[in-house]
Design a protein around this motif. Sequence first.
Motif, PDB file in Angstrom:
ATOM      1  N   ALA B  95       0.836  -1.201   0.000  1.00 25.50           N
ATOM      2  CA  ALA B  95       0.000   0.000   0.000  1.00 25.50           C
ATOM      3  C   ALA B  95       0.872   1.253   0.000  1.00 25.50           C
ATOM      4  CB  ALA B  95      -0.927  -0.004   1.215  1.00 25.50           C
ATOM      5  N   LEU B  96       1.886   1.260   0.846  1.00 25.11           N
ATOM      6  CA  LEU B  96       2.757   2.434   0.909  1.00 25.11           C
ATOM      7  C   LEU B  96       3.411   2.699  -0.439  1.00 25.11           C
ATOM      8  CD1 LEU B  96       4.523   2.064   4.389  1.00 25.11           C
ATOM      9  CD2 LEU B  96       2.543   3.443   3.741  1.00 25.11           C
ATOM     10  N   ILE B  97       3.905   1.637  -1.053  1.00 29.31           N
ATOM     11  CA  ILE B  97       4.543   1.799  -2.360  1.00 29.31           C
ATOM     12  C   ILE B  97       3.558   2.387  -3.369  1.00 29.31           C
ATOM     13  CG2 ILE B  97       5.322   0.446  -4.338  1.00 29.31           C
ATOM     14  CD1 ILE B  97       7.531   0.930  -2.459  1.00 29.31           C
ATOM     15  N   THR B  98       2.355   1.861  -3.352  1.00 27.94           N
ATOM     16  CA  THR B  98       1.353   2.353  -4.292  1.00 27.94           C
ATOM     17  C   THR B  98       1.064   3.826  -4.059  1.00 27.94           C
ATOM     18  OG1 THR B  98       0.364   0.154  -4.341  1.00 27.94           O
ATOM     19  CG2 THR B  98      -0.974   1.975  -5.156  1.00 27.94           C
ATOM     20  N   VAL B  99       0.873   4.189  -2.813  1.00 31.70           N
ATOM     21  CA  VAL B  99       0.565   5.586  -2.510  1.00 31.70           C
ATOM     22  C   VAL B  99       1.713   6.492  -2.944  1.00 31.70           C
ATOM     23  CG1 VAL B  99       0.121   7.234  -0.674  1.00 31.70           C
ATOM     24  CG2 VAL B  99      -0.973   5.016  -0.620  1.00 31.70           C
ATOM     25  N   GLN B 100       2.910   6.075  -2.655  1.00 32.01           N
ATOM     26  CA  GLN B 100       4.048   6.910  -3.029  1.00 32.01           C
ATOM     27  C   GLN B 100       4.130   7.111  -4.535  1.00 32.01           C
ATOM     28  OE1 GLN B 100       8.545   5.937  -2.274  1.00 32.01           O
ATOM     29  NE2 GLN B 100       8.042   7.899  -1.380  1.00 32.01           N
ATOM     30  N   GLU B 101       3.803   6.045  -5.267  1.00 28.86           N
ATOM     31  CA  GLU B 101       3.858   6.148  -6.721  1.00 28.86           C
ATOM     32  C   GLU B 101       2.785   7.068  -7.272  1.00 28.86           C
ATOM     33  OE1 GLU B 101       5.701   2.432  -9.078  1.00 28.86           O
ATOM     34  OE2 GLU B 101       3.604   2.296  -8.524  1.00 28.86           O
ATOM     35  N   ARG B 102       1.583   6.986  -6.692  1.00 28.84           N
ATOM     36  CA  ARG B 102       0.430   7.596  -7.333  1.00 28.84           C
ATOM     37  C   ARG B 102       0.076   8.972  -6.805  1.00 28.84           C
ATOM     38  NH1 ARG B 102      -3.772   2.476  -7.696  1.00 28.84           N
ATOM     39  NH2 ARG B 102      -2.322   1.064  -8.739  1.00 28.84           N
ATOM     40  N   ASN B 103       0.407   9.233  -5.545  1.00 30.42           N
ATOM     41  CA  ASN B 103      -0.189  10.391  -4.918  1.00 30.42           C
ATOM     42  C   ASN B 103       0.799  11.498  -4.596  1.00 30.42           C
ATOM     43  OD1 ASN B 103      -2.004   8.154  -4.756  1.00 30.42           O
ATOM     44  ND2 ASN B 103      -3.267   9.368  -3.397  1.00 30.42           N
ATOM     45  N   LEU B 104       1.940  11.464  -5.236  1.00 31.31           N
ATOM     46  CA  LEU B 104       2.874  12.572  -5.066  1.00 31.31           C
ATOM     47  C   LEU B 104       2.230  13.888  -5.470  1.00 31.31           C
ATOM     48  CD1 LEU B 104       6.537  11.818  -6.089  1.00 31.31           C
ATOM     49  CD2 LEU B 104       5.766  13.727  -4.723  1.00 31.31           C
ATOM     50  N   GLY B 105       1.420  13.846  -6.508  1.00 29.61           N
ATOM     51  CA  GLY B 105       0.809  15.059  -7.014  1.00 29.61           C
ATOM     52  C   GLY B 105      -0.239  15.650  -6.100  1.00 29.61           C
ATOM     53  N   ASN B 106      -0.661  14.927  -5.077  1.00 28.06           N
ATOM     54  CA  ASN B 106      -1.681  15.436  -4.176  1.00 28.06           C
ATOM     55  C   ASN B 106      -1.091  16.052  -2.916  1.00 28.06           C
ATOM     56  OD1 ASN B 106      -3.245  12.561  -5.317  1.00 28.06           O
ATOM     57  ND2 ASN B 106      -4.082  14.570  -5.708  1.00 28.06           N
ATOM     58  N   LEU B 107       0.219  16.123  -2.881  1.00 29.71           N
ATOM     59  CA  LEU B 107       0.857  16.708  -1.702  1.00 29.71           C
ATOM     60  C   LEU B 107       0.794  18.229  -1.735  1.00 29.71           C
ATOM     61  CD1 LEU B 107       4.119  14.618  -1.213  1.00 29.71           C
ATOM     62  CD2 LEU B 107       2.204  14.794   0.351  1.00 29.71           C
ATOM     63  N   THR B 108       0.819  18.816  -0.562  1.00 33.70           N
ATOM     64  CA  THR B 108       1.070  20.244  -0.432  1.00 33.70           C
ATOM     65  C   THR B 108       2.422  20.572  -1.046  1.00 33.70           C
ATOM     66  OG1 THR B 108      -0.154  20.241   1.631  1.00 33.70           O
ATOM     67  CG2 THR B 108       1.320  22.094   1.245  1.00 33.70           C
ATOM     68  N   GLU B 109       2.562  21.777  -1.542  1.00 29.22           N
ATOM     69  CA  GLU B 109       3.798  22.106  -2.232  1.00 29.22           C
ATOM     70  C   GLU B 109       5.037  21.947  -1.346  1.00 29.22           C
ATOM     71  OE1 GLU B 109       5.770  25.433  -4.514  1.00 29.22           O
ATOM     72  OE2 GLU B 109       6.632  23.632  -3.675  1.00 29.22           O
ATOM     73  N   PRO B 110       5.064  22.464  -0.126  1.00 29.44           N
ATOM     74  CA  PRO B 110       6.260  22.235   0.699  1.00 29.44           C
ATOM     75  C   PRO B 110       6.503  20.755   0.973  1.00 29.44           C
ATOM     76  CG  PRO B 110       4.493  23.314   1.934  1.00 29.44           C
ATOM     77  CD  PRO B 110       4.110  23.365   0.520  1.00 29.44           C
ATOM     78  N   ASP B 111       5.427  20.015   1.233  1.00 29.44           N
ATOM     79  CA  ASP B 111       5.591  18.575   1.451  1.00 29.44           C
ATOM     80  C   ASP B 111       6.176  17.909   0.211  1.00 29.44           C
ATOM     81  OD1 ASP B 111       4.815  18.386   4.061  1.00 29.44           O
ATOM     82  OD2 ASP B 111       2.713  17.959   3.623  1.00 29.44           O
ATOM     83  N   ARG B 112       5.619  18.289  -0.929  1.00 29.36           N
ATOM     84  CA  ARG B 112       6.109  17.678  -2.168  1.00 29.36           C
ATOM     85  C   ARG B 112       7.586  17.952  -2.348  1.00 29.36           C
ATOM     86  NH1 ARG B 112       2.188  18.564  -5.507  1.00 29.36           N
ATOM     87  NH2 ARG B 112       2.690  20.730  -5.936  1.00 29.36           N
ATOM     88  N   ARG B 113       7.997  19.175  -2.036  1.00 31.58           N
ATOM     89  CA  ARG B 113       9.429  19.495  -2.164  1.00 31.58           C
ATOM     90  C   ARG B 113      10.263  18.586  -1.287  1.00 31.58           C
ATOM     91  NH1 ARG B 113       9.285  25.009  -3.458  1.00 31.58           N
ATOM     92  NH2 ARG B 113       8.571  25.606  -1.384  1.00 31.58           N
ATOM     93  N   ARG B 114       9.846  18.459  -0.033  1.00 31.71           N
ATOM     94  CA  ARG B 114      10.592  17.596   0.887  1.00 31.71           C
ATOM     95  C   ARG B 114      10.695  16.180   0.340  1.00 31.71           C
ATOM     96  NH1 ARG B 114       9.006  20.576   5.234  1.00 31.71           N
ATOM     97  NH2 ARG B 114       6.859  19.837   5.146  1.00 31.71           N
ATOM     98  N   VAL B 115       9.547  15.636  -0.072  1.00 28.06           N
ATOM     99  CA  VAL B 115       9.537  14.239  -0.514  1.00 28.06           C
ATOM    100  C   VAL B 115      10.400  14.052  -1.759  1.00 28.06           C
ATOM    101  CG1 VAL B 115       8.072  12.414  -1.454  1.00 28.06           C
ATOM    102  CG2 VAL B 115       7.316  13.722   0.527  1.00 28.06           C
ATOM    103  N   ARG B 116      10.262  14.982  -2.682  1.00 26.30           N
ATOM    104  CA  ARG B 116      11.053  14.841  -3.907  1.00 26.30           C
ATOM    105  C   ARG B 116      12.542  14.923  -3.606  1.00 26.30           C
ATOM    106  NH1 ARG B 116       7.869  14.431  -8.211  1.00 26.30           N
ATOM    107  NH2 ARG B 116       9.467  14.617  -9.791  1.00 26.30           N
ATOM    108  N   ALA B 117      12.915  15.751  -2.662  1.00 25.34           N
ATOM    109  CA  ALA B 117      14.335  15.838  -2.293  1.00 25.34           C
ATOM    110  C   ALA B 117      14.814  14.495  -1.746  1.00 25.34           C
ATOM    111  CB  ALA B 117      14.540  16.951  -1.268  1.00 25.34           C
ATOM    112  N   LEU B 118      14.024  13.902  -0.867  1.00 18.90           N
ATOM    113  CA  LEU B 118      14.409  12.611  -0.297  1.00 18.90           C
ATOM    114  C   LEU B 118      14.502  11.550  -1.389  1.00 18.90           C
ATOM    115  CD1 LEU B 118      12.145  12.753   2.875  1.00 18.90           C
ATOM    116  CD2 LEU B 118      14.643  12.638   2.882  1.00 18.90           C
TER     117      LEU B 118
END
Lengths: 206, 206
Positions: B95-118
């Motif tokens: 489930a985690l893998i699926t969410v990470q693959e599909r729902n990056l676009g639904n993140l808040t912009e600062p959150d998305r930045r953090r995640v993409r950096a990681l």
Amino acid sequence: MSTRREQILAAAAELFARHGFHGVGIDEIGAAVGVSGPALYRHFRSKDAMLGEMLTSISESLLAGGQERRDTNEPAQVLGELIRFQVDFALDNPALITVQERNLGNLTEPDRRRVRALQRRYVEVWVQAIRETAPALDEPTARAAAHAVFGLINSTPHSRHLGRDGMATMLREMAVGALTRVCADGRPSGDLQTSSREFRIAGTSG
Amino acid sequence: MSTRREQILAAAAELFARHGFHGVGIDEIGAAVGVSGPALYRHFRSKDAMLGEMLTSISESLLAGGQERRDTNEPAQVLGELIRFQVDFALDNPALITVQERNLGNLTEPDRRRVRALQRRYVEVWVQAIRETAPALDEPTARAAAHAVFGLINSTPHSRHLGRDGMATMLREMAVGALTRVCADGRPSGDLQTSSREFRIAGTSG
DNA sequence: CGGCCGCGTTAGCGCTGGCTAACAGCAGGC
DNA sequence: GCCTGCTGTTAGCCAGCGCTAACGCGGCCG
């Protein structure tokens, strides 16, 4: 027929791919094709119907293409041609591929049934081709391998760094490598060397 | 700490994976853990925050695991261990893998930045390991190959037919095969035989 | 015992979003 | 030259959903 429908579907696919089905509003889809809001209901019965038509048409295209490759090639060539076909499709229709991967769960139940049936038939074409190449493989393994190769090839939208053709050849190579490896399997998993190469990837045993 | 947060995140991950972020309501998440509705706001500031924490924690786990494999193995073994690590993670947390693959676009912009950096840092660990194994590969190709292998390994949730361990070994094999193949590349793409195997996949040239 | 606090409840607000209604311009056919 | 039908518009309804408010209850501490 009417170019309008396809235009709408293309725009919707792009948006669904980026934000998810529920993350896109009717107005945004309309805006993407230059009309605004409920004009779309002149062309589709509902938002669900858009997704439904989109996914069934993708699935039908894939199945038709797969069957055609199967029927117009020597058995030994079929798997390679399927790989080429899927790679080209994924590279040329990244939004469609993304939507099909992510938004199956947002389909109406009858639509989902239709799409899943088409997908199953497409996978079956792959399974046949794989087992033609490696008859020793049991069917569930071949099916799982097919899914894995789909994942590999469909990863395309997430990495646009290489040019289209460079990406295409790389994906084909990797798909071939992955299938070659799994087809050679069945031996006790132990020393997995790449043999006759000047490098190896170690530590995958057990 | 509080088991409650993790329990909620796990349930939410399952639901997000199945229906997409916007396809799941607060009430459904609550129901999935036995409380109903807005009780979740005792533990999370918002629904966005849930997704944010979920994805950052996944990305951190992956990066930490990758770095650990890199630092505690001989260079020649790192890539194999990374493969094993990613396969295990994907199989144990579909489930985690699926969410990470599909729902990056639904993140808040600062959150998305953090995640993409990681994520970028995690990919970099892979790129290093790949180029350690095959120094001839240029960096963009190695990066694209890494993404492709992620796609392969993360395809797991879509095919549950084999048992966990059978699936694991198959995915490792395919990943190795795919990487082996692309690492051996650079030669003019022409005759792509599998050499020293009793079968071959034909028709991938050009 | 009494007050605080963590954790839960239900009621309800405000907004968004899918969809319908009612109307308008503009073809082409009789 | 009107009638029909296709395609578009704007206004608006209604349901659903994220979130807040106000309240309740049990456990721990002095």
